[in-house]
Motif scaffolding. Structure first.
Motif, PDB file in Angstrom:
ATOM      1  N   SER A 103       0.943  -1.441  -0.338  1.00 28.87           N
ATOM      2  CA  SER A 103      -0.065  -0.178   0.270  1.00 28.87           C
ATOM      3  C   SER A 103       0.584   0.974   0.183  1.00 28.87           C
ATOM      4  O   SER A 103       1.701   1.185   0.653  1.00 28.87           O
ATOM      5  N   ARG A 121      -0.112   4.345   1.191  1.00 21.05           N
ATOM      6  CA  ARG A 121      -0.356   4.736   2.694  1.00 21.05           C
ATOM      7  C   ARG A 121       0.250   4.204   3.447  1.00 21.05           C
ATOM      8  O   ARG A 121      -0.311   4.521   4.770  1.00 21.05           O
ATOM      9  N   GLY A 171      -2.805   3.345   6.043  1.00 22.92           N
ATOM     10  CA  GLY A 171      -3.512   2.524   5.360  1.00 22.92           C
ATOM     11  C   GLY A 171      -4.616   1.328   5.351  1.00 22.92           C
ATOM     12  O   GLY A 171      -4.197   1.161   6.812  1.00 22.92           O
ATOM     13  N   ASN A 172      -5.635   1.461   5.011  1.00 26.93           N
ATOM     14  CA  ASN A 172      -6.702   0.442   5.396  1.00 26.93           C
ATOM     15  C   ASN A 172      -5.971  -1.596   5.606  1.00 26.93           C
ATOM     16  O   ASN A 172      -6.195  -1.934   6.395  1.00 26.93           O
ATOM     17  N   THR A 173      -5.123  -1.181   4.461  1.00 27.57           N
ATOM     18  CA  THR A 173      -4.557  -3.043   4.335  1.00 27.57           C
ATOM     19  C   THR A 173      -3.362  -2.887   5.309  1.00 27.57           C
ATOM     20  O   THR A 173      -3.409  -4.698   6.155  1.00 27.57           O
ATOM     21  N   PRO A 221      -3.613  -3.133  -1.350  1.00 23.72           N
ATOM     22  CA  PRO A 221      -5.163  -2.575  -1.963  1.00 23.72           C
ATOM     23  C   PRO A 221      -5.187  -3.456  -3.534  1.00 23.72           C
ATOM     24  O   PRO A 221      -4.238  -3.452  -3.868  1.00 23.72           O
ATOM     25  N   VAL A 222      -6.492  -3.100  -3.558  1.00 19.26           N
ATOM     26  CA  VAL A 222      -7.162  -3.151  -4.931  1.00 19.26           C
ATOM     27  C   VAL A 222      -6.917  -2.252  -5.403  1.00 19.26           C
ATOM     28  O   VAL A 222      -7.265  -1.352  -5.452  1.00 19.26           O
ATOM     29  N   TYR A 223      -5.830  -2.404  -6.713  1.00 19.67           N
ATOM     30  CA  TYR A 223      -5.793  -1.346  -7.568  1.00 19.67           C
ATOM     31  C   TYR A 223      -5.919  -1.690  -9.038  1.00 19.67           C
ATOM     32  O   TYR A 223      -5.367  -1.046  -9.985  1.00 19.67           O
ATOM     33  N   ILE A 224      -7.075  -2.192  -9.698  1.00 17.93           N
ATOM     34  CA  ILE A 224      -6.715  -2.734 -10.372  1.00 17.93           C
ATOM     35  C   ILE A 224      -5.639  -3.404 -11.602  1.00 17.93           C
ATOM     36  O   ILE A 224      -6.028  -2.168 -12.332  1.00 17.93           O
ATOM     37  N   THR A 267      -7.173  -5.738   0.852  1.00 18.78           N
ATOM     38  CA  THR A 267      -7.764  -5.090   0.959  1.00 18.78           C
ATOM     39  C   THR A 267      -8.982  -3.716   0.220  1.00 18.78           C
ATOM     40  O   THR A 267      -8.135  -3.672  -1.282  1.00 18.78           O
ATOM     41  N   GLY A 268     -10.118  -3.419   0.308  1.00 20.85           N
ATOM     42  CA  GLY A 268     -10.996  -2.554  -1.162  1.00 20.85           C
ATOM     43  C   GLY A 268     -11.462  -2.190  -0.910  1.00 20.85           C
ATOM     44  O   GLY A 268     -12.249  -1.854   0.049  1.00 20.85           O
ATOM     45  N   GLY A 269     -12.544  -0.996  -1.362  1.00 26.21           N
ATOM     46  CA  GLY A 269     -13.457  -0.076  -1.487  1.00 26.21           C
ATOM     47  C   GLY A 269     -14.519  -0.982  -1.567  1.00 26.21           C
ATOM     48  O   GLY A 269     -15.373   0.099  -0.671  1.00 26.21           O
ATOM     49  N   TRP A 270     -14.219  -1.171  -2.431  1.00 22.59           N
ATOM     50  CA  TRP A 270     -16.397  -1.922  -3.362  1.00 22.59           C
ATOM     51  C   TRP A 270     -16.876  -2.382  -2.345  1.00 22.59           C
ATOM     52  O   TRP A 270     -16.225  -3.042  -1.397  1.00 22.59           O
ATOM     53  N   ASN A 293     -15.113  -9.051  -6.178  1.00 19.15           N
ATOM     54  CA  ASN A 293     -13.232  -7.745  -7.100  1.00 19.15           C
ATOM     55  C   ASN A 293     -11.847  -7.763  -6.188  1.00 19.15           C
ATOM     56  O   ASN A 293     -11.597  -7.055  -7.661  1.00 19.15           O
ATOM     57  N   ALA A 344     -13.353  -1.572   3.047  1.00 20.82           N
ATOM     58  CA  ALA A 344     -12.736  -1.835   4.573  1.00 20.82           C
ATOM     59  C   ALA A 344     -12.381  -0.416   5.472  1.00 20.82           C
ATOM     60  O   ALA A 344     -12.732  -0.719   6.382  1.00 20.82           O
TER      61      ALA A 344
HETATM   62  C1  LIG Z   1      -5.825   3.673  -8.117  1.00 21.49           C
HETATM   63  C2  LIG Z   1      -6.632   2.789  -6.899  1.00 21.49           C
HETATM   64  C3  LIG Z   1      -7.180   2.062  -7.161  1.00 21.49           C
HETATM   65  C4  LIG Z   1      -8.526   1.099  -6.520  1.00 21.49           C
HETATM   66  N1  LIG Z   1      -9.185   0.004  -6.986  1.00 21.49           N
HETATM   67  C5  LIG Z   1     -10.147  -0.502  -6.734  1.00 21.49           C
HETATM   68  C6  LIG Z   1     -10.396  -1.598  -6.985  1.00 21.49           C
HETATM   69  O1  LIG Z   1     -10.527  -2.023  -8.343  1.00 21.49           O
HETATM   70  N2  LIG Z   1     -11.620  -2.490  -6.189  1.00 21.49           N
HETATM   71  C7  LIG Z   1     -12.179  -1.588  -5.303  1.00 21.49           C
HETATM   72  O2  LIG Z   1     -12.266  -2.227  -4.394  1.00 21.49           O
HETATM   73  N3  LIG Z   1     -11.151  -0.516  -4.525  1.00 21.49           N
HETATM   74  C8  LIG Z   1     -10.048   0.046  -4.783  1.00 21.49           C
HETATM   75  N4  LIG Z   1      -9.513   1.091  -4.771  1.00 21.49           N
HETATM   76  C9  LIG Z   1      -9.843   1.370  -2.897  1.00 21.49           C
HETATM   77  C10 LIG Z   1      -8.492   1.093  -2.377  1.00 21.49           C
HETATM   78  O3  LIG Z   1      -8.527  -0.291  -2.122  1.00 21.49           O
HETATM   79  C11 LIG Z   1      -9.233   0.489  -0.811  1.00 21.49           C
HETATM   80  O4  LIG Z   1      -9.013   2.002  -0.703  1.00 21.49           O
HETATM   81  C12 LIG Z   1      -8.185  -0.015  -0.034  1.00 21.49           C
HETATM   82  O5  LIG Z   1      -8.956  -0.231   1.370  1.00 21.49           O
HETATM   83  C13 LIG Z   1      -7.020   1.452   0.081  1.00 21.49           C
HETATM   84  O6  LIG Z   1      -5.809   0.105   0.700  1.00 21.49           O
HETATM   85  P1  LIG Z   1      -4.580   1.026   1.317  1.00 21.49           P
HETATM   86  O7  LIG Z   1      -5.553   2.580   2.632  1.00 21.49           O
HETATM   87  O8  LIG Z   1      -4.650   0.497   2.009  1.00 21.49           O
HETATM   88  O9  LIG Z   1      -3.836   2.142   0.561  1.00 21.49           O
HETATM   89  C14 LIG Z   1      -9.071   1.694  -5.077  1.00 21.49           C
HETATM   90  C15 LIG Z   1      -7.680   2.939  -4.901  1.00 21.49           C
HETATM   91  C16 LIG Z   1      -7.109   3.202  -5.600  1.00 21.49           C
HETATM   92  C17 LIG Z   1      -6.385   4.785  -5.361  1.00 21.49           C
END
Ligand SMILES: Cc1cc2nc3c(=O)[nH]c(=O)nc-3n(C[C@H](O)[C@H](O)[C@H](O)COP(=O)(O)O)c2cc1C
Length: 234
Positions: free
Chosen positions: A10, A12, A16-18, A88-91, A137-140, A145, A173
């Protein structure tokens, strides 16, 4: 003492959330007697692999021709029994994490096998890694995902002929915290993540119940959709 290496991809880092999920998992492993060393990909200066002649396979097996912080990681990775990739999931992955995964090539022996119609290999004999765990961790809202990130980690384990120890995943997360503080649900997830680390260290595997406690929905899909769409000021 058994050793593990965790790499948090991550950007972050510890904020970060991870990290929120990985920290208790590592603590659980440590409490159960593991020596776990944590690295943040962002803190390491790691170049992208630029060698198309497979120097680390065919010129000097086991040696990478690039000189950077991977040279700090390689000896640690050789000594670790468990590799934890946290992201984190970052596509699908942050760039630094993908660089590190690519640069694992020197740990793999250039002797190919075909299994179930796929080309596979094994780690060199001096590499102790036997399991690879994903923490993500992911946002969706949905677990689906994480499919690509899970597949990448599984593929890495299959390529190196070691066990994929599973995916500790936490969708949406950010809802584990409200106004910067852990919610009750967040605390339950943290405790389950700690248990996951303990189970992995003690039993060599994380139970299905624990995986599910970590990834369970914290809100309905519709509600989460509303939260996201309310943030947009069109
Ligand atoms: C460039 C980018 C792409 C992301 N793509 C996705 C995604 O495809 N699916 C998802 O669930 N979250 C996505 N997120 C959200 C992060 O995965 C999520 O907020 C994660 O918990 C962040 O972890 P961190 O705080 O440790 O970095 C994306 C965030 C960023 C900045």
């Amino acid at each position: 003492m058994s050793k593990a290496v965790a790499i948090n991809g991550s950007p972050r880092k510890q904020k970060g959330n991870t990290a929120m999920l990985l920290t208790p998992l590592i603590q659980g492993m440590k409490d159960a007697g593991y020596d776990v060393e944590l690295f943040y990909a962002r803190d390491l200066k790691i170049k992208s692999c630029n060698c198309n002649n497979m120097y680390c396979w065919y010129k000097k097996p086991g040696i990478c021709c690039l000189k950077d912080d991977m040279n700090l990681l390689y000896p640690r990775l050789r000594e670790a029994e468990i590799l934890i990739l946290a992201t984190p999931v970052y596509i699908p992955l942050p760039g630094e994490m993908q660089n590190i995964i690519n640069r694992l090539c020197p740990l793999i022996k250039p002797l190919l096998e075909t299994r179930e119609s796929r080309t596979r290999a094994r780690f060199h004999e001096d590499v102790k890694i036997r399991k690879i765990l994903l923490v993500s961790t992911g946002g969706w809202w949905e677990k689906g995902n994480f499919g690509t990130v899970v597949r990448i980690t599984e593929e890495l384990a299959e390529d190196a002929s070691v066990e994929f120890a599973g995916a500790v995943i936490r969708p949406h997360a950010f809802l584990m915290k409200k106004d910067g503080k852990l919610t009750k649900d967040g605390q339950v997830v943290i405790e389950a993540a700690r248990k996951a680390g303990e189970e992995l260290a003690q039993n060599g595997a994380i139970s299905q119940e624990t995986f599910e406690a970590i990834s369970r929905p914290l809100i309905s899909e519709e509600e989460l959709g509303r939260i996201y769409n309310d943030w947009i000021k069109l």
